[in-house]
Enzyme design. Structure first.
Site, short mmCIF file in Angstrom:
data_model
loop_
_atom_site.label_atom_id
_atom_site.label_comp_id
_atom_site.label_asym_id
_atom_site.label_seq_id
_atom_site.Cartn_x
_atom_site.Cartn_y
_atom_site.Cartn_z
N TYR A 23 0.83 -1.20 0.00
CA TYR A 23 0.00 0.00 0.00
C TYR A 23 0.87 1.26 0.00
O TYR A 23 0.67 2.17 -0.79
CB TYR A 23 -0.94 -0.01 1.21
CG TYR A 23 -1.87 1.18 1.23
CD1 TYR A 23 -3.07 1.15 0.52
CD2 TYR A 23 -1.54 2.34 1.91
CE1 TYR A 23 -3.92 2.25 0.51
CE2 TYR A 23 -2.38 3.44 1.91
CZ TYR A 23 -3.57 3.38 1.21
OH TYR A 23 -4.39 4.48 1.20
N HIS A 36 1.39 4.21 -3.05
CA HIS A 36 1.12 5.63 -2.84
C HIS A 36 2.36 6.51 -2.96
O HIS A 36 2.25 7.73 -2.99
CB HIS A 36 0.38 5.83 -1.51
CG HIS A 36 -1.05 5.44 -1.65
ND1 HIS A 36 -1.46 4.13 -1.55
CD2 HIS A 36 -2.15 6.16 -1.95
CE1 HIS A 36 -2.76 4.07 -1.76
NE2 HIS A 36 -3.20 5.29 -2.02
#
Length: 112
Positions: A18, A22
């Protein structure tokens, strides 16, 4: 300016992936966010818990714009497996429901 805060939860083991995603958000998704009416968008992570902060003139309209954008939709579909649940923050359902603000302090125009 409206301010919104909501949360989601990652599936265990998704933290590093994750974070990496990002650090390299698709430029088309950044463009969609910028064109949606969002003025500021931050994500904070504490373990598996994600906390989202958004500022927009009209939060619901901005979220509707993002949900209608094909690249933003593709991003969400591509990474949906990372989350325990995904819900639209404008509906108030699921882990992504809006969290009400109970206090705010701001210094305006240089005042102390």
């Amino acid at each position: 300016m409206e301010r919104a805060f909501f949360r989601m939860r990652l599936n265990p083991g998704m933290e590093d992936e994750y974070d990496a995603n990002h650090r390299a958000v698709w430029p088309s998704v950044l463009d969609a966010i910028g064109q949606s009416g969002v003025h500021a968008y931050s994500i904070f992570r504490d373990g598996l818990d994600l906390f989202f902060y958004v500022e927009a003139e009209d939060f619901k309209r901005s979220m509707d714009n993002l949900n209608a954008d094909p690249e933003h939709t593709r991003w969400n579909e591509t990474y949906s497996y990372m989350f325990e649940s995904i819900a639209n923050p404008t509906t108030g359902e699921g882990e992504q429901s809006l969290i009400p603000e109970v206090f705010r302090f701001e210094v305006r125009d240089g005042a102390k």
